[in-house]
Design a protein around this motif. Structure first.
Motif, PDB file in Angstrom:
ATOM      1  N   GLY A  28       0.799  -1.220   0.000  1.00 11.42           N
ATOM      2  CA  GLY A  28       0.000   0.000   0.000  1.00 11.42           C
ATOM      3  C   GLY A  28       0.829   1.266   0.000  1.00 11.42           C
ATOM      4  O   GLY A  28       0.392   2.314   0.471  1.00 11.42           O
ATOM      5  N   GLY A  29       2.048   1.180  -0.519  1.00 17.41           N
ATOM      6  CA  GLY A  29       2.945   2.329  -0.550  1.00 17.41           C
ATOM      7  C   GLY A  29       3.780   2.402   0.713  1.00 17.41           C
ATOM      8  O   GLY A  29       3.647   1.579   1.618  1.00 17.41           O
ATOM      9  N   MET A  30       4.642   3.387   0.770  1.00 16.34           N
ATOM     10  CA  MET A  30       5.483   3.568   1.944  1.00 16.34           C
ATOM     11  C   MET A  30       5.010   4.800   2.704  1.00 16.34           C
ATOM     12  O   MET A  30       4.834   5.868   2.130  1.00 16.34           O
ATOM     13  N   HIS A  31       4.792   4.612   3.987  1.00 14.38           N
ATOM     14  CA  HIS A  31       4.341   5.683   4.877  1.00 14.38           C
ATOM     15  C   HIS A  31       5.158   5.595   6.160  1.00 14.38           C
ATOM     16  O   HIS A  31       5.840   4.598   6.408  1.00 14.38           O
ATOM     17  N   LEU A  32       5.105   6.615   6.964  1.00  9.33           N
ATOM     18  CA  LEU A  32       5.869   6.616   8.218  1.00  9.33           C
ATOM     19  C   LEU A  32       5.507   5.438   9.112  1.00  9.33           C
ATOM     20  O   LEU A  32       6.366   4.893   9.798  1.00  9.33           O
ATOM     21  N   ASN A  33       4.250   5.020   9.071  1.00  4.14           N
ATOM     22  CA  ASN A  33       3.827   3.950   9.986  1.00  4.14           C
ATOM     23  C   ASN A  33       4.116   2.543   9.476  1.00  4.14           C
ATOM     24  O   ASN A  33       3.904   1.580  10.208  1.00  4.14           O
ATOM     25  N   ASN A  34       4.593   2.390   8.233  1.00  4.56           N
ATOM     26  CA  ASN A  34       4.880   1.040   7.728  1.00  4.56           C
ATOM     27  C   ASN A  34       6.278   0.897   7.126  1.00  4.56           C
ATOM     28  O   ASN A  34       6.544  -0.056   6.394  1.00  4.56           O
ATOM     29  N   MET A  35       7.174   1.827   7.440  1.00  7.55           N
ATOM     30  CA  MET A  35       8.503   1.812   6.819  1.00  7.55           C
ATOM     31  C   MET A  35       9.253   0.504   7.065  1.00  7.55           C
ATOM     32  O   MET A  35       9.820  -0.064   6.140  1.00  7.55           O
ATOM     33  N   LEU A  36       9.256   0.017   8.284  1.00 14.77           N
ATOM     34  CA  LEU A  36       9.975  -1.226   8.580  1.00 14.77           C
ATOM     35  C   LEU A  36       9.338  -2.415   7.875  1.00 14.77           C
ATOM     36  O   LEU A  36      10.047  -3.287   7.359  1.00 14.77           O
ATOM     37  N   THR A  37       8.016  -2.446   7.848  1.00 15.35           N
ATOM     38  CA  THR A  37       7.325  -3.541   7.162  1.00 15.35           C
ATOM     39  C   THR A  37       7.679  -3.540   5.681  1.00 15.35           C
ATOM     40  O   THR A  37       7.960  -4.595   5.103  1.00 15.35           O
TER      41      THR A  37
END
Length: 114
Positions: A28-37
């Motif tokens: 779903g793209g890269m966002h601050l809340n999923n960077m590590l994932t």
């Protein structure tokens, strides 16, 4: 043989970009809340591996061809990338990008002439 290695380098560069794009889409793209994932997703890690292979191949290329020849020829990755974006991801590629792609191809041919 050096040109074959250069072609493999280009293929791995483009493949790395393709799997990164697929991995980002999957997450779903890269966002601050999923960077590590995103960074540790299998497709992103595969892209990093492809870039590692491309780098090793590039070192072989640099030991066999002049940089002034090899580096501009590596711009074929842009051409393959645009074709892949259009054919794999269904991206709309406007005329100006196709013209630019043609200019890159003409440049590579001219640079490759002996």
């Amino acid at each position: 043989m050096a040109y074959l290695i250069l072609l493999l380098n280009i293929v791995f560069l483009v493949a790395g970009q393709l799997v990164w794009k697929m991995g980002l889409h999957q997450q779903g793209g890269m966002h601050l809340n999923n960077m590590l994932t995103v960074m540790f997703s299998p497709l992103v890690l595969l892209g990093i591996s492809f870039y590692g292979i491309a780098t090793i191949l590039w070192l072989f290329v640099l030991s066999r061809l002049p940089l002034s020849l090899a580096y501009p020829m590596q711009s074929l990755a842009y051409v393959i990338g645009i074709i892949a974006a259009w054919s794999i991801f269904g991206e709309v590629v406007p005329l100006n990008r196709w013209i630019g792609t043609g200019i890159i191809l003409i440049g590579v041919v001219i640079i490759g002439m002996k």
